[in-house]
Design an enzyme around this catalytic site. Structure first.
Site, PDB file in Angstrom:
ATOM      1  N   SER A  78      52.106 -30.115  -5.181  1.00  0.00           N
ATOM      2  CA  SER A  78      53.030 -28.721  -5.315  1.00  0.00           C
ATOM      3  C   SER A  78      52.673 -28.127  -4.086  1.00  0.00           C
ATOM      4  O   SER A  78      53.619 -27.254  -3.400  1.00  0.00           O
ATOM      5  CB  SER A  78      52.646 -27.941  -6.342  1.00  0.00           C
ATOM      6  OG  SER A  78      51.815 -27.114  -6.418  1.00  0.00           O
TER       7      SER A  78
ATOM      8  N   SER B 187      47.387 -24.246  -0.071  1.00  0.00           N
ATOM      9  CA  SER B 187      46.125 -24.480  -0.294  1.00  0.00           C
ATOM     10  C   SER B 187      45.163 -25.481   0.255  1.00  0.00           C
ATOM     11  O   SER B 187      45.742 -26.450   0.990  1.00  0.00           O
ATOM     12  CB  SER B 187      45.854 -24.975  -2.032  1.00  0.00           C
ATOM     13  OG  SER B 187      44.562 -25.477  -2.173  1.00  0.00           O
TER      14      SER B 187
ATOM     15  N   TYR C  80      49.071 -29.964  -8.862  1.00  0.00           N
ATOM     16  CA  TYR C  80      48.946 -28.861  -8.010  1.00  0.00           C
ATOM     17  C   TYR C  80      48.812 -29.227  -6.619  1.00  0.00           C
ATOM     18  O   TYR C  80      49.597 -28.520  -5.879  1.00  0.00           O
ATOM     19  CB  TYR C  80      47.498 -28.214  -8.412  1.00  0.00           C
ATOM     20  CG  TYR C  80      47.121 -26.873  -7.464  1.00  0.00           C
ATOM     21  CD1 TYR C  80      47.996 -25.758  -7.894  1.00  0.00           C
ATOM     22  CD2 TYR C  80      46.169 -26.908  -6.800  1.00  0.00           C
ATOM     23  CE1 TYR C  80      47.600 -24.491  -7.133  1.00  0.00           C
ATOM     24  CE2 TYR C  80      45.917 -25.760  -6.071  1.00  0.00           C
ATOM     25  CZ  TYR C  80      46.734 -24.601  -6.306  1.00  0.00           C
ATOM     26  OH  TYR C  80      46.520 -23.478  -5.397  1.00  0.00           O
TER      27      TYR C  80
HETATM   28  N1  LIG Z   1      41.850 -19.175  -6.114  1.00  0.00           N
HETATM   29  C1  LIG Z   1      41.737 -20.435  -5.341  1.00  0.00           C
HETATM   30  O1  LIG Z   1      40.696 -20.994  -5.148  1.00  0.00           O
HETATM   31  C2  LIG Z   1      42.936 -20.488  -4.510  1.00  0.00           C
HETATM   32  C3  LIG Z   1      42.878 -21.371  -3.441  1.00  0.00           C
HETATM   33  C4  LIG Z   1      44.096 -21.753  -2.667  1.00  0.00           C
HETATM   34  C5  LIG Z   1      45.279 -21.286  -3.084  1.00  0.00           C
HETATM   35  N2  LIG Z   1      45.281 -20.311  -4.107  1.00  0.00           N
HETATM   36  C6  LIG Z   1      46.750 -19.921  -4.412  1.00  0.00           C
HETATM   37  O2  LIG Z   1      46.666 -18.524  -4.344  1.00  0.00           O
HETATM   38  C7  LIG Z   1      47.539 -17.752  -5.261  1.00  0.00           C
HETATM   39  C8  LIG Z   1      47.126 -16.784  -6.102  1.00  0.00           C
HETATM   40  O3  LIG Z   1      45.671 -17.777  -6.817  1.00  0.00           O
HETATM   41  P1  LIG Z   1      45.126 -16.925  -8.109  1.00  0.00           P
HETATM   42  O4  LIG Z   1      43.776 -17.627  -8.006  1.00  0.00           O
HETATM   43  O5  LIG Z   1      45.026 -15.394  -7.974  1.00  0.00           O
HETATM   44  O6  LIG Z   1      45.871 -17.430  -9.188  1.00  0.00           O
HETATM   45  P2  LIG Z   1      46.312 -17.058 -10.814  1.00  0.00           P
HETATM   46  O7  LIG Z   1      46.483 -18.595 -11.561  1.00  0.00           O
HETATM   47  O8  LIG Z   1      45.538 -16.105 -11.183  1.00  0.00           O
HETATM   48  O9  LIG Z   1      47.804 -16.659 -10.245  1.00  0.00           O
HETATM   49  C9  LIG Z   1      48.468 -15.992  -9.609  1.00  0.00           C
HETATM   50  C10 LIG Z   1      49.448 -15.206 -10.338  1.00  0.00           C
HETATM   51  O10 LIG Z   1      50.692 -15.610 -10.473  1.00  0.00           O
HETATM   52  C11 LIG Z   1      51.417 -15.069 -11.708  1.00  0.00           C
HETATM   53  N3  LIG Z   1      52.310 -16.047 -12.206  1.00  0.00           N
HETATM   54  C12 LIG Z   1      52.181 -17.211 -12.802  1.00  0.00           C
HETATM   55  N4  LIG Z   1      53.355 -17.863 -13.080  1.00  0.00           N
HETATM   56  C13 LIG Z   1      54.242 -17.039 -12.619  1.00  0.00           C
HETATM   57  C14 LIG Z   1      55.732 -16.955 -12.842  1.00  0.00           C
HETATM   58  N5  LIG Z   1      56.483 -17.987 -13.179  1.00  0.00           N
HETATM   59  N6  LIG Z   1      56.483 -15.852 -12.154  1.00  0.00           N
HETATM   60  C15 LIG Z   1      55.577 -14.999 -11.438  1.00  0.00           C
HETATM   61  N7  LIG Z   1      54.313 -14.751 -11.678  1.00  0.00           N
HETATM   62  C16 LIG Z   1      53.688 -15.920 -12.002  1.00  0.00           C
HETATM   63  C17 LIG Z   1      50.189 -14.756 -12.734  1.00  0.00           C
HETATM   64  O11 LIG Z   1      50.307 -14.106 -13.433  1.00  0.00           O
HETATM   65  C18 LIG Z   1      49.102 -14.520 -11.791  1.00  0.00           C
HETATM   66  O12 LIG Z   1      49.100 -13.250 -11.752  1.00  0.00           O
HETATM   67  C19 LIG Z   1      48.276 -19.076  -6.049  1.00  0.00           C
HETATM   68  O13 LIG Z   1      49.360 -19.654  -5.470  1.00  0.00           O
HETATM   69  C20 LIG Z   1      47.073 -20.296  -5.791  1.00  0.00           C
HETATM   70  O14 LIG Z   1      47.679 -21.479  -5.843  1.00  0.00           O
HETATM   71  C21 LIG Z   1      44.171 -19.928  -4.832  1.00  0.00           C
END
Ligand SMILES: NC(=O)c1ccc[n+]([C@@H]2O[C@H](COP(=O)([O-])OP(=O)(O)OC[C@H]3O[C@@H](n4cnc5c(N)ncnc54)[C@H](O)[C@@H]3O)[C@@H](O)[C@H]2O)c1
Length: 248
Positions: free
Chosen positions: A158, A142, A155
């Site tokens: 992590s 991230s 977060y």
């Molecule tokens: N959206 C943002 O701004 C952003 C920015 C940087 C990084 N990210 C990263 O990108 C990825 C996707 O982000 P998002 O916004 O779609 O997040 P989100 O919170 O919607 O989660 C992503 C998916 O992971 C699934 N999940 C959660 N716990 C799980 C588990 N124990 N086993 C299997 N699946 C599980 C959820 O059901 C969801 O479909 C994540 O790794 C997030 O940290 C997001």
């Protein structure tokens, strides 16, 4: 069709950013296993209706018996595992708060999914990739790691661990021609965030060189690059896709 005959696992692939990755990989010809604690059936139906190959799988990435079974089932169904996108995370539903207010339970939950989950999925697919002497692991970090965002200690920590893991795994798996890289997205308007009523505010957009919202589709090209042979000479690296908000 850069990924014809390749087999990919996308964790957290039921919706949001993971679903965009799954659609993109399928469009390039890969057979995709969408793995999530939510049921990825509707995404899989959408991909197969558009002549793509995909299977849904409900699994918790933080549980070793489930990640082992995930890898076994994908290899049994498609015959191999070429690509792992370690996208699942505990993210959108986290309450942001000063670090003194983060409980041990909240800390452990974030680490269990984001760090242990990425470790367990890499561990589960490694034997298949090693046997093939080929593989691509893409970890999802991230942009917050580069900024040290406040009120988000568990977060951001992590995702720092995910970057550290990317470097160590790249060294251990390199001799088997397995590339391990990471993408670090900036604040991206995923389904879960939009449902919560969150949006990139004016200050966030001002902080970027490219002054607009980041949508899940903006990240897909980087994932395809890191999943394909276009990136064969690159490993242990982090690609920041944040519109130019941070440098490293
Ligand atoms: N959206 C943002 O701004 C952003 C920015 C940087 C990084 N990210 C990263 O990108 C990825 C996707 O982000 P998002 O916004 O779609 O997040 P989100 O919170 O919607 O989660 C992503 C998916 O992971 C699934 N999940 C959660 N716990 C799980 C588990 N124990 N086993 C299997 N699946 C599980 C959820 O059901 C969801 O479909 C994540 O790794 C997030 O940290 C997001």
């Amino acid at each position: 069709m850069r990924l014809k005959d390749r087999v990919a696992i996308v964790t957290g692939g039921a919706r949001g950013i993971g679903a965009a990755y799954a659609r993109g990989l399928a469009r390039e010809g890969a057979a995709v296993a969408a793995v999530d604690i939510l049921d990825p059936a509707s995404l899989v139906k959408e991909i197969t209706t558009n002549d793509g190959k995909a299977i849904p799988m409900v699994a918790d990435v933080a549980d070793e018996s489930q990640t082992r079974e995930m890898a076994r089932k994908v290899a049994e169904t498609f015959g191999r595992i070429d690509i792992l996108i370690n996208n699942a995370a505990f993210f959108a539903s986290i309450d942001r708060k000063p670090f003194e207010e983060i409980t041990v339970e909240e800390w452990d939950k974030v680490m269990a999914v984001n760090v242990r989950g990425s470790f367990l999925c890499a561990k589960a697919v490694a034997p298949y990739m090693k046997a093939q002497k080929r593989g691509k692991i893409v970890n999802v970090a991230s942009g917050t790691f580069f900024k040290g965002n406040e009120n988000f200690l568990h977060y951001v920590s992590s995702k720092g661990a995910v970057i550290a893991m990317t470097r160590c795994l790249a060294r251990e798996l390199g001799p088997y021609h397995i590339n391990v890289n990471a993408i670090a997205p900036g604040f991206t308007m995923s389904e879960a965030l939009l449902e919560k009523g969150e949006n990139a505010d004016a200050q966030t957009i001002r902080s970027r060189i490219l002054k607009r919202r980041i949508n899940p589709e903006d990240l897909v090209g980087t994932i395809l690059y890191l999943s394909s042979s276009d990136s064969d000479m690159m490993t242990g690296q982090v690609l920041l896709v944040d519109g130019g908000a941070a440098f490293h």
